[in-house]
Design an enzyme around this catalytic site. Sequence first.
Site, mmCIF file in Angstrom:
data_model
loop_
_atom_site.group_PDB
_atom_site.id
_atom_site.type_symbol
_atom_site.label_atom_id
_atom_site.label_comp_id
_atom_site.label_asym_id
_atom_site.label_seq_id
_atom_site.Cartn_x
_atom_site.Cartn_y
_atom_site.Cartn_z
ATOM 1 N N GLU A 34 18.140 26.027 -1.735
ATOM 2 C CA GLU A 34 18.859 27.104 -2.433
ATOM 3 C C GLU A 34 20.080 26.528 -3.167
ATOM 4 O OE1 GLU A 34 20.235 29.915 0.408
ATOM 5 O OE2 GLU A 34 19.184 31.572 -0.523
ATOM 6 N N ARG A 61 14.093 30.571 -0.503
ATOM 7 C CA ARG A 61 14.247 31.922 -1.057
ATOM 8 C C ARG A 61 13.703 32.006 -2.483
ATOM 9 N NH1 ARG A 61 19.446 33.085 1.645
ATOM 10 N NH2 ARG A 61 18.917 34.122 3.595
HETATM 11 O O1 LIG Z 1 21.043 36.651 -3.237
HETATM 12 C C1 LIG Z 1 21.753 36.107 -2.365
HETATM 13 C C2 LIG Z 1 21.326 35.002 -1.640
HETATM 14 C C3 LIG Z 1 22.155 34.451 -0.687
HETATM 15 N N1 LIG Z 1 23.377 34.973 -0.463
HETATM 16 C C4 LIG Z 1 24.294 34.335 0.520
HETATM 17 C C5 LIG Z 1 23.914 34.517 1.953
HETATM 18 C C6 LIG Z 1 24.457 33.250 2.603
HETATM 19 O O2 LIG Z 1 25.850 33.401 2.864
HETATM 20 C C7 LIG Z 1 24.235 32.213 1.512
HETATM 21 C C8 LIG Z 1 22.890 31.555 1.622
HETATM 22 O O3 LIG Z 1 22.821 30.931 2.810
HETATM 23 P P1 LIG Z 1 21.482 30.694 3.692
HETATM 24 O O4 LIG Z 1 22.072 30.091 4.906
HETATM 25 O O5 LIG Z 1 20.670 29.747 2.905
HETATM 26 O O6 LIG Z 1 20.809 31.972 3.956
HETATM 27 O O7 LIG Z 1 24.273 32.930 0.294
HETATM 28 C C9 LIG Z 1 23.804 36.066 -1.161
HETATM 29 O O8 LIG Z 1 24.924 36.578 -0.937
HETATM 30 N N2 LIG Z 1 22.993 36.605 -2.111
#
Ligand SMILES: O=c1ccn([C@H]2C[C@H](O)[C@@H](COP(=O)(O)O)O2)c(=O)[nH]1
Length: 230
Positions: free
Chosen positions: A50, A103
């Site tokens: 991501e 994702r």
């Molecule tokens: O569309 C989105 C995708 C991700 N996020 C945020 C949620 C988390 O704080 C990070 C991504 O971290 P992961 O540990 O890879 O899940 O980004 C968001 O706000 N909106």
Amino acid sequence: SNLCNSCFNCVCDLVKPVFSRICIEGNIASGKTTCLEYFSKTSNIEVLTEPVSKWRNVQGHNPLALMYQDPARWGLTLQTYVQLTMLDRHLSTVAAPVRMMERSLYSAKYIFVENLYRSGKMPEVDFAVLSEWFEWIIKNIAIPVDLIVYLQTSPQTCYERLKRRCREEERVIPIEYLESIHNLYEDWLIKQTSFKVPAPVLVIPADHDLQKMLQQYEENREKILTTGRA
Ligand SMILES: O=c1ccn([C@H]2C[C@H](O)[C@@H](COP(=O)(O)O)O2)c(=O)[nH]1
Ligand SMILES: Nc1ncnc2c1ncn2[C@@H]1O[C@H](COP(=O)(O)OP(=O)(O)O)[C@@H](O)[C@H]1O
């Protein structure tokens, strides 16, 4: 058709693709990056994590931190940038027969934008603008996904892993936030009652310790890596 069969990037429907595009989905800190790291050791797999580093630093600004500090003000800003960076990931030139991506454009909208809106933290006009952008993209640009791997966790497990990971911006996340994200994922990928699911879903229970997770990845390796391939 020779050209199509030898070209990873061709999206025409005339021939079966010789490559597959897999999205790894799951709650925050469910273990997606760890899963991708594991499969990155396999040859012929391209792994796209991501673009979180971009969300934490766009020309010196940190829209991820701003969003967690004040979602009503900065939710649109973050999610506009997430949508752009996800689109860029989906459209980047495929470099191997199997692509695994963390994702997707779909979960950005169906999970995170939806969560901000439903929890009353995103104004209706912001939601409308993002929705029109998203609908335009999926109507006019092919975003093919062949398989979704859903790492299914309990919100409690994610909460514990998130605390241990200690990402500065995420310190403010309460368990209730992870519960909302969890419920949206379950409605989308398990019950399949909320939004269109763009590909078949493989569910992997992901509350287990690392050793058991790696064992499950091995058990599912063939199923994952041969999906969508001719
Ligand atoms: O569309 C989105 C995708 C991700 N996020 C945020 C949620 C988390 O704080 C990070 C991504 O971290 P992961 O540990 O890879 O899940 O980004 C968001 O706000 N909106
Ligand atoms: N099966 C597991 N058991 C315990 N801790 C894990 C497991 N998988 C990942 N972790 C740890 O939990 C945190 C979040 O994992 P990560 O792979 O970064 O999740 P995601 O990419 O979904 O946010 C990391 O600190 C990671 O080392």
